[in-house]
Design an enzyme around this catalytic site. Sequence first.
Site, PDB file in Angstrom:
ATOM      1  CG  ASP A  43       2.272  -7.591   4.450  1.00 35.30           C
ATOM      2  OD1 ASP A  43       1.256  -7.831   4.874  1.00 35.30           O
ATOM      3  OD2 ASP A  43       2.379  -6.780   3.518  1.00 35.30           O
ATOM      4  CG  ASP A  69      -0.954  -6.859  13.416  1.00 36.45           C
ATOM      5  OD1 ASP A  69      -0.756  -5.833  13.530  1.00 36.45           O
ATOM      6  OD2 ASP A  69      -2.080  -7.489  13.557  1.00 36.45           O
ATOM      7  CG  ASN A  96       4.096   0.696   1.944  1.00 40.04           C
ATOM      8  OD1 ASN A  96       3.656   1.368   0.966  1.00 40.04           O
ATOM      9  ND2 ASN A  96       3.678  -0.812   1.868  1.00 40.04           N
ATOM     10  CE1 TYR A 161      -5.005   5.073   5.125  1.00 39.95           C
ATOM     11  CE2 TYR A 161      -5.955   6.865   3.881  1.00 39.95           C
ATOM     12  CZ  TYR A 161      -5.124   5.874   3.962  1.00 39.95           C
ATOM     13  OH  TYR A 161      -4.301   5.813   2.831  1.00 39.95           O
ATOM     14  CE  LYS A 165      -0.967   6.684   5.463  1.00 40.79           C
ATOM     15  NZ  LYS A 165       0.207   6.211   4.884  1.00 40.79           N
ATOM     16  CB  VAL A 194      -1.236   4.004  -6.207  1.00 46.22           C
ATOM     17  CG1 VAL A 194      -0.381   2.958  -7.060  1.00 46.22           C
ATOM     18  CG2 VAL A 194      -0.414   5.100  -5.907  1.00 46.22           C
ATOM     19  CB  THR A 196      -2.803  -1.444  -5.089  1.00 46.71           C
ATOM     20  OG1 THR A 196      -3.994  -0.952  -4.773  1.00 46.71           O
ATOM     21  CG2 THR A 196      -1.805  -0.326  -4.860  1.00 46.71           C
TER      22      THR A 196
END
Length: 254
Positions: A43, A69, A96, A161, A165, A194, A196
Site C-alpha cells: 500500500d 506504489d 484489490n 477507470y 475495471k 461498498v 468504505t
Amino acid sequence: MTQNAIYPDLQGRSVFITGGGSGIGASLTESFARQGAKVAFVDIADAESQALVERLGDVPHRPLFIHCDIRDIKALRDSIEQARQAHGDITVLLNNAANDQRHKTEDVTPEYYDERIAINQRPMFFTAQAIIPQMQRAGGGAIVNFGSISWKLKQGGMAAYTMAKASTQGLTRSLAHDYGKQNIRVNTLVPGWVMTERQLKLWVTPESAKEIEAGQCLAGRVTPQHIADMALFLSSAASSMCSAQEFVVDGGWT
Ligand SMILES: NC(=O)c1ccc[n+]([C@@H]2O[C@H](COP(=O)([O-])OP(=O)(O)OC[C@H]3O[C@@H](n4cnc5c(N)ncnc54)[C@H](O)[C@@H]3O)[C@@H](O)[C@H]2O)c1
C-alpha cells in the site's frame, strides 16, 4: 469483526494483497489474518497500514506491510519477492488496489489515461505473472481480481477507470484457461457500492443513498466485510471447482 465462516485450508497460507491497508483491502487483510493466513500487503497509505498491523496484534501471524506504489512494476516485483521470502510461496493473490477518481472524458490527457491504467489495470497482470510460478511450485492457488459494478450500471463520469475495471474479466478468463489444469483458479469479485470511509467521505450523498435503496434488492448496505467474506470463499477449497467466473456482491443491484 465477526467471522462468518472458518476455512481450515487458509491457515498458514501465504497471501498477497494489493491495497490491503485501508478500505475493502483492510477488511481483506484482517479477515485472512484471522483465518490464520500469513498475509503480506502492499500500500502507499503508510499511517493507515501501520495502524492496521498494530491493531492486529492478536492474530496467529501478524500481517507484513510493505510500502509499495503499485504503479512501479519493479517495486511491485521486489515486494512480491520480499513476501515470498517472509512467508513462502504465495498461493492466494488478491488484486484489490484501485483508484476511482472521477474525470470528464474531454479532460483526459494521454498522461492521465496512462496513470489510470497504471493503477487500475497494469498491476493485476504483473502480480499474476510474478506469482503464478510460485503457485505452480506449490501445486495450485487462487487469484481474485477485483472488478466493479460501476460500468455494469453505466455509471459514467470516469470512463478510463470503468474501462480498466471492465477489462478485469478478460484477464481472469485468460489466466483461468491457461493455468487451470495446474490447479490455479482465477475469478473476478465484483463489489457493489461498498460503504468504505472513502466512499462515505467523497461520493455517498443523500441522493445517492436513495439510489442505492432503489437499486439494491436487499435492504441495508454492502460493507467491506461482505466483500471479504466472498474473497475468503473464492480463495479456499470451498470453491475448488469455481474458476473463470464473476462473483457479484451488490445486494442484488445489477
Ligand atoms: N468501494 C466501492 O464501492 C467499490 C465498488 C466497486 C468496486 N470496488 C473495487 O474494490 C477494490 C477496493 O476498493 P476500495 O473502495 O477499498 O478502494 P480504496 O480507494 O478505499 O482503497 C484502495 C487501497 O489501495 C491503495 N492504493 C491506491 N493507489 C495505490 C498505489 N498506487 N499503490 C499501492 N496502493 C495503492 C489505497 O491506499 C487504499 O488502501 C478496488 O479494486 C475497487 O475498484 C470498490
